[in-house]
Design a protein around this motif. Structure first.
Motif, PDB file in Angstrom:
ATOM      1  N   ASP A 143      63.552  11.948  72.171  1.00  0.00           N
ATOM      2  CA  ASP A 143      63.841  11.245  70.914  1.00  0.00           C
ATOM      3  C   ASP A 143      62.848  10.114  70.716  1.00  0.00           C
ATOM      4  OD1 ASP A 143      66.140  12.708  70.149  1.00  0.00           O
ATOM      5  OD2 ASP A 143      67.287  11.657  71.692  1.00  0.00           O
ATOM      6  N   TRP A 170      60.500   7.830  67.718  1.00  0.00           N
ATOM      7  CA  TRP A 170      60.285   7.547  66.307  1.00  0.00           C
ATOM      8  C   TRP A 170      58.965   6.809  66.166  1.00  0.00           C
ATOM      9  CZ3 TRP A 170      63.495   4.853  69.429  1.00  0.00           C
ATOM     10  CH2 TRP A 170      63.391   3.460  69.454  1.00  0.00           C
ATOM     11  N   THR A 171      58.398   6.925  65.013  1.00  0.00           N
ATOM     12  CA  THR A 171      57.058   6.380  64.829  1.00  0.00           C
ATOM     13  C   THR A 171      57.078   5.290  63.772  1.00  0.00           C
ATOM     14  OG1 THR A 171      56.121   8.490  65.434  1.00  0.00           O
ATOM     15  CG2 THR A 171      54.669   6.980  64.281  1.00  0.00           C
ATOM     16  N   ILE A 172      56.411   4.222  64.082  1.00  0.00           N
ATOM     17  CA  ILE A 172      56.262   3.154  63.095  1.00  0.00           C
ATOM     18  C   ILE A 172      54.810   3.170  62.645  1.00  0.00           C
ATOM     19  CG2 ILE A 172      56.282   0.653  62.772  1.00  0.00           C
ATOM     20  CD1 ILE A 172      58.719   0.628  64.669  1.00  0.00           C
ATOM     21  N   ALA A 194      68.409   3.596  68.397  1.00  0.00           N
ATOM     22  CA  ALA A 194      66.968   3.692  68.675  1.00  0.00           C
ATOM     23  C   ALA A 194      66.328   4.703  67.728  1.00  0.00           C
ATOM     24  CB  ALA A 194      66.749   4.102  70.118  1.00  0.00           C
ATOM     25  N   THR A 195      66.966   5.840  67.576  1.00  0.00           N
ATOM     26  CA  THR A 195      66.429   6.875  66.696  1.00  0.00           C
ATOM     27  C   THR A 195      66.321   6.353  65.265  1.00  0.00           C
ATOM     28  OG1 THR A 195      67.732   8.374  68.048  1.00  0.00           O
ATOM     29  CG2 THR A 195      66.655   9.318  66.122  1.00  0.00           C
ATOM     30  N   ASN A 218      65.916   0.661  64.808  1.00  0.00           N
ATOM     31  CA  ASN A 218      66.171  -0.771  65.020  1.00  0.00           C
ATOM     32  C   ASN A 218      65.536  -1.220  66.321  1.00  0.00           C
ATOM     33  OD1 ASN A 218      69.348  -0.054  63.752  1.00  0.00           O
ATOM     34  ND2 ASN A 218      67.919  -1.428  62.750  1.00  0.00           N
ATOM     35  N   GLY A 276      53.253   2.433  66.169  1.00  0.00           N
ATOM     36  CA  GLY A 276      53.175   3.253  67.368  1.00  0.00           C
ATOM     37  C   GLY A 276      54.367   4.177  67.465  1.00  0.00           C
ATOM     38  N   THR A 277      54.382   4.949  68.546  1.00  0.00           N
ATOM     39  CA  THR A 277      55.498   5.848  68.807  1.00  0.00           C
ATOM     40  C   THR A 277      56.438   5.148  69.779  1.00  0.00           C
ATOM     41  OG1 THR A 277      54.112   7.773  68.469  1.00  0.00           O
ATOM     42  CG2 THR A 277      56.125   8.100  69.737  1.00  0.00           C
ATOM     43  N   TYR A 278      57.709   5.166  69.443  1.00  0.00           N
ATOM     44  CA  TYR A 278      58.709   4.451  70.243  1.00  0.00           C
ATOM     45  C   TYR A 278      59.752   5.406  70.786  1.00  0.00           C
ATOM     46  CZ  TYR A 278      56.987  -0.077  68.671  1.00  0.00           C
ATOM     47  OH  TYR A 278      56.212  -1.182  68.446  1.00  0.00           O
ATOM     48  N   ARG A 279      60.371   4.978  71.885  1.00  0.00           N
ATOM     49  CA  ARG A 279      61.561   5.640  72.391  1.00  0.00           C
ATOM     50  C   ARG A 279      62.422   4.559  73.030  1.00  0.00           C
ATOM     51  NH1 ARG A 279      61.155   9.063  77.684  1.00  0.00           N
ATOM     52  NH2 ARG A 279      63.253   8.223  77.889  1.00  0.00           N
ATOM     53  N   GLN A 280      63.661   4.922  73.308  1.00  0.00           N
ATOM     54  CA  GLN A 280      64.538   4.003  74.016  1.00  0.00           C
ATOM     55  C   GLN A 280      64.355   4.249  75.507  1.00  0.00           C
ATOM     56  OE1 GLN A 280      68.413   5.412  73.972  1.00  0.00           O
ATOM     57  NE2 GLN A 280      69.134   3.897  75.438  1.00  0.00           N
ATOM     58  N   PRO A 296      63.769  -0.501  72.856  1.00  0.00           N
ATOM     59  CA  PRO A 296      62.769   0.427  72.325  1.00  0.00           C
ATOM     60  C   PRO A 296      61.459   0.171  73.060  1.00  0.00           C
ATOM     61  CG  PRO A 296      63.781  -0.871  70.574  1.00  0.00           C
ATOM     62  CD  PRO A 296      64.152  -1.508  71.861  1.00  0.00           C
ATOM     63  N   TRP A 297      60.781   1.225  73.386  1.00  0.00           N
ATOM     64  CA  TRP A 297      59.566   1.111  74.194  1.00  0.00           C
ATOM     65  C   TRP A 297      58.440   1.810  73.464  1.00  0.00           C
ATOM     66  CZ3 TRP A 297      57.814   4.992  78.241  1.00  0.00           C
ATOM     67  CH2 TRP A 297      56.814   4.472  79.057  1.00  0.00           C
ATOM     68  N   VAL A 327      55.649   3.869  73.477  1.00  0.00           N
ATOM     69  CA  VAL A 327      55.223   4.815  74.507  1.00  0.00           C
ATOM     70  C   VAL A 327      53.711   4.696  74.705  1.00  0.00           C
ATOM     71  CG1 VAL A 327      55.181   7.230  75.210  1.00  0.00           C
ATOM     72  CG2 VAL A 327      57.087   6.361  73.823  1.00  0.00           C
ATOM     73  N   PRO A 328      53.279   4.447  75.944  1.00  0.00           N
ATOM     74  CA  PRO A 328      51.833   4.325  76.163  1.00  0.00           C
ATOM     75  C   PRO A 328      51.124   5.668  76.006  1.00  0.00           C
ATOM     76  CG  PRO A 328      53.081   3.833  78.181  1.00  0.00           C
ATOM     77  CD  PRO A 328      54.061   4.300  77.167  1.00  0.00           C
TER      78      PRO A 328
END
Lengths: 353, 643
Positions: free
Chosen positions: A347, A349-351, B44-45, B48, B240-244, B421-422, B424-425
């Motif tokens: 899962d 998401w992209t900012i 997270a999805t 926020n 960037g691309t994030y995930r929890q 939220p991280w 992702v590297p």
């Protein structure tokens, strides 16, 4: 019961690179001056190991000796192989990590009765039950030498030492019984001075795939002098030493006064060979756990009867082979395991910028 | 009570909020951690920013319905970057009287309280010392109370499934999750997918949980009991691309990545211990990356096996908590003497002894620094957020390999189980490290010998020659070794030289300068922290700045060696304040090393600092009203709870 990973049954050294080069004891001798006390049994074991190692035909650089703390644990310094003189009791744990990581090494542990059975007892039993491909040489002199003469976990009850002026009240371990309880797949025993017997057991241990425990009765001339003399002196040794061999009836003693090992309920006992039916003489079976245990109980610390040779030698999947097989299975299943995919997870998401 | 007599409309009003703190609280058997975890994933999805604080007892199942058995999960989410799991909940979900009693004091006046009324039986009330049912007297009058018969409603929703009453009621946590998901407009596809996967082998249980989850949602939508729902817009985080991610997961991924960047197989030797076990669990799933995990017979064997693997040319790792570090101390000292790479993860928990296994604390700093016999220095890195555990692990491994040394990473319970939220590297941007195994004899005298302790003149690192390399056979060990040649040496001068060389090697490790956040550039108060206090310190500073004050903050990530500019930074502020979740360990080091009169603020409650609490402490210092009257034995002023 071990997990059946369908692993082929192979020898202890089959994954270690071999060499055709002629090797000698000198090749395995380091430049370090040997510093044991004069008369120490360790000299005999070192000499036996130095001349035994070349017979294995493996590359010297793929041989590693790991030791703990104690007189015998200086052993690695005197061999020109890779070696680690570690900390008290921990050598089996350290060797487990090494052997599991490197299938191409022949890994040996050198330890003593204090190192292996007291401070490191936990690591010893767990290495044995896991059946890691390690060869453990347990130098048993029934005393603490390096700390100058306290009783050890194999000392006799009543032993007067520096820390037990009125005699030890500790009940000792029987190392063979202990190893059997720990599910050891290979157990042997030899006397330090018996070069031939020791070399035979070492060779079988090296060929065995899995943990091998070799107990070596070894003399400490300073703090426990003559502790095994009953097993060395010509006039007493023949009535006491029982050298067992797989598939052969267990008989011993002088030619004119033979003894045999026979069943006695769930246990074994020694009888005059002439007084028993030949069919009742126990035939040694190195795959029988129960027989090995009974043999280990033939006598206690008084050395009335002492079994040498190979008590037990059975084939059982080793921890390190099984762990490596799981690693390979996982790699085969995901040959292109991608770090980015792992980091992303499922899962994301992209900012947008 | 506001729930029943509130003005109801068929479409609830939607209130927009910047941030919300929700706390789910129930019995240990009620599935509160799972509920919180799912709400976190949905949040997270949605995009926020968030921060979480799981808080649970050490007992697997304390007696049902009792105060010691209460388990809670707090989640803070917002439309901007937040730093802490929140001080106080805006919404408290209490699944039983014990959960209400244990948590109600934290709910501010006017807060929303959602209560599972089914558990408010006389027996359960008595169990926790309620003489009267608080739902029936006016003791909760200050709150917006929503009594919901969750077990009854869940049972009703599952009537058709044929599940037993007991099994059906077990899904009531999903009912609560559904209700909250409706209230906060959370996406729910991922939860339904999660439940189907979690109960893949028990499809009827999966469907029951999904039904309960939907029933909770529908209850909110149709009963008109709730006058408002809330919207919290996605946060504007850096692109960037994030995930929890939780700290333990990030740490595990960092270890996998460390194997990738060094090109080495990874060997984790570990013994299960709270709160570090999840690292063992996670890494055991990643064999395809060449990660071997070894569940040892004890802590000592865990680190011993890891060190043995390192001797064999593998990246040896061990992960534990404070009690485990104590047991591993001798082996870590051996690793210092052997000068082999080794990664040691300490997920700190409350101490001493068994202490508070599931709670957080930072009281292992001095153990990490000095907890070995002899002079046995090693580098220490402290990640400051859950996601930062990834980077800390990669950096520590690179340092271990480059300098041939054990490196300790000090995480803690709050980082380990907390999530955020991280970003992702990009795996391709991770800097590769060449382990640089020795392959040739190196004796300076041209003898063709191999000297295992001949050092690299730049890094002072010794060569790493692994078994199997011909011509480099050598012996190492815990006995002192001769400088260069590496044979046993009892020479007094050699021992002195080796001691200083080992120290100089660690002191010479390159670490980045300390970054100070001083927006106006003229603050007089500098707040210095380390590890997981980063969030509350920065959040507290923001609040203080919002009130018009000037304060600078700095978080020390490299605790050994310390950043080269640290002394200069400390001396350039009139007041230096060091908040720590211990009794003043970093402050002791800073005072000793830099001779600065740093002040200490400490708390060891097993819970992280709150932003509000630190705001007050900062204000006290800024306005000169701090009750700074007594001193601790180490000379640092006693503050906070001790004052």
């Amino acid at each position: 019961m071990s997990t059946d990973l369908g692993l082929p049954s192979i020898g202890g050294l089959d994954l270690v690179p071999h060499t055709e080069d002629k090797q000698t004891a000198k090749d395995f001798t380091s430049d370090q001056e040997v510093r044991w006390c004069p008369g120490c049994g360790d000299y005999a074991v070192l000499a036996a190991v130095r001349s035994f190692l070349p017979t294995l035909g493996i590359k010297r650089e793929n041989t590693v000796f790991v030791s703990g703390i104690g007189c015998s644990s200086r052993f690695p310094y005197y061999l020109n192989t890779y070696g680690m003189h570690s900390i008290h009791g921990r050598a089996p744990a350290i060797a487990t990590g090494l052997a599991t990581s490197r299938e191409d090494l022949s890994v040996w542990v050198v330890t003593g009765d204090g190192d292996a059975l007291s401070i490191g007892g936990n690591h010893l039993i767990h290495a044995l039950r896991r059946n890691v491909n390690l060869k453990i040489l347990l130098f048993n002199n029934r005393i603490y030498g390096l700390t100058k003469g306290q009783y050890s976990p194999t000392s006799e009850v009543g032993k007067v030492t520096k820390s037990t002026p009125m005699g030890s009240v500790d009940h000792p371990f029987n190392p063979i019984s202990l190893a059997l309880g720990a599910e050891a797949s290979f157990i042997g025993r030899a006397l330090d001075s018996d070069r031939k017997g020791l070399t035979e057991v070492l060779a079988a241990a090296a060929a065995h795939r899995g943990s091998a425990l070799v107990e070596i009765f070894q003399d400490c001339p300073i703090f426990n002098d003559g502790s095994f003399d009953l097993l060395r002196k010509p006039e007493t040794k023949e009535q006491r030493l029982i050298a067992v061999r797989h598939g052969e009836p267990i008989v011993f003693g002088p030619e004119d006064d033979r003894y045999a090992v026979v069943r006695d309920g769930f246990a074994l006992k020694v009888a005059r060979a002439a007084e028993v039916d030949a069919a009742d003489i126990v035939v040694h079976d190195q795959e029988s756990h129960e027989l090995a245990f009974a043999l280990s109980r033939l006598s206690d610390q008084n050395l009335d009867h002492t079994v040498t040779g190979i008590f037990r030698n059975v084939d059982r999947t080793t921890y390190d082979d099984a762990a490596r097989a799981q690693l390979q299975q996982a790699k085969d299943k995901a040959p292109n395991a991608d770090l980015q995919t792992l980091l992303n997870g499922r899962d994301t998401w992209t900012i947008a910028g | 009570m506001t729930s029943n007599d509130a003005a109801v409309t068929s479409v609830p009003e939607v209130v927009t909020k910047d941030r919300v703190v929700i706390r789910f609280a129930g019995d240990s058997g009620d599935g509160m951690q799972l509920t919180g975890d799912r709400f976190t994933s949905e949040t997270a999805t949605f995009g926020n920013d968030l921060s979480t604080l799981p808080n649970f007892p050490a007992e697997i199942r304390a007696p049902a319905g009792t105060l010691p058995g209460v388990s809670s999960f707090q989640l803070h989410f917002a439309n901007y970057d937040i730093l802490t799991p929140g001080d106080r909940p805006d919404v408290l979900v209490a699944m039983n009287p014990a959960a209400l009693k244990a948590n109600i004091a934290d709910l501010p006046h006017g807060g929303v309280l959602i209560v599972n009324t089914d558990e408010f039986t006389k027996r359960n009330l008595t169990k926790v010392g309620y003489a009267q049912n608080p739902l029936e007297d006016d003791s909760l009058a200050d709150f917006q109370v929503h009594p919901v018969a969750m077990a009854t409603l869940t049972r009703g929703a599952l009537e058709e499934t044929g599940l037993s009453k007991k099994d059906a009621e077990r899904a009531k946590n999903m009912f609560a999750l559904g209700l909250l998901s409706w209230m906060y407009h959370r996406p729910h596809e991922s939860t339904e997918r999660f439940l189907r996967e979690k109960f893949a082998r028990k499809p009827d249980i999966a469907e029951a949980n999904i039904l309960a989850f939907r029933a909770g949602h529908a209850y909110g939508e149709t009963t008109e009991a709730f006058a408002v729902t809330y919207e919290v817009a996605p946060a504007k985080l850096a692109p960037g691309t994030y995930r929890q991610i939780t700290g333990n997961t990030a740490m595990s991924y960092g270890i996998v990545a460390a194997g990738r960047v060094t090109g080495l197989p990874v060997f984790l030797g570990a013994y299960p211990i709270t709160p570090a076990s999840d690292i063992l669990h996670e890494l055991s799933k990643h064999k395809a990356f060449g990660v071997t995990t070894f569940q040892a017979e004890d802590e000592i064997a865990g680190v011993g096996a890891a060190l043995g693997a390192s001797f064999g040319g593998v990246l040896g790792v061990t992960a534990t908590s404070g009690p485990g570090i104590a047991l591993k101390a001798e082996t870590i000292g051996l690793a210092v003497a052997l000068e082999l790479p080794l990664l040691v993860i300490d997920v700190q928990r409350g101490g001493p002894s068994t202490g508070l296994p599931t709670k957080t604390e930072q009281a292992d700093l001095l153990q990490a620094m000095f907890g070995r016999n002899g002079e046995a220095p090693l580098p220490i890195i402290a990640p400051q957020s859950p996601g930062d555990c990834f980077h800390a692990a990669v950096e520590a491994a690179a340092m271990a390999v480059k300098y041939r040394t054990p490196v300790m990473v000090l995480s803690d319970g709050a980082l380990a189980n907390g999530s955020e939220p991280w970003k992702v590297p990009d795996a391709d941007t991770l800097q590769p490290i060449d382990p640089g195994f020795a392959t040739e004899p190196n004796a300076p005298d041209g003898s063709g010998e191999f000297w295992p302790y001949l050092r690299d003149p730049e890094t002072l690192a010794r060569p790493w020659a692994v078994p199997g390399t011909p011509g480099l056979e050598h012996r190492i060990g815990g006995l002192e070794k001769a400088d260069g040649r590496g044979s046993i040496s009892y020479d007094p001068d050699n021992h002195d030289r080796m001691m200083r060389l080992r120290q100089a090697k660690i002191d010479g490790i390159e670490v980045p300068d300390l970054q100070v956040d001083d927006p106006t550039g003229d603050a007089e108060l500098l707040v210095v922290g380390w590890g997981s206090t980063y969030g509350p310190i920065v959040a507290g500073a923001r609040r203080v700045r919002g009130l018009g004050h000037r304060v600078a903050t700095a978080q020390i990530r490299n605790l050994n060696p310390l950043p080269a500019n640290l002394g200069q930074v400390l001396r350039s502020y009139k007041t230096v304040l060091v908040p720590e979740m211990n009794l003043g360990q970093l402050v002791l080091l800073l005072r000793a090393r830099y001779l600065v009169d740093a002040k200490s603020y400490t708390k060891v409650s097993g819970l992280p600092f709150k932003a509000e609490e630190l705001q007050d402490v900062f204000l006290d210092y800024l306005t000169g009203t701090h009750p700074n009257t007594s001193t601790t034995t180490n000379g640092a002023p006693m503050t906070g709870a001790q004052a």
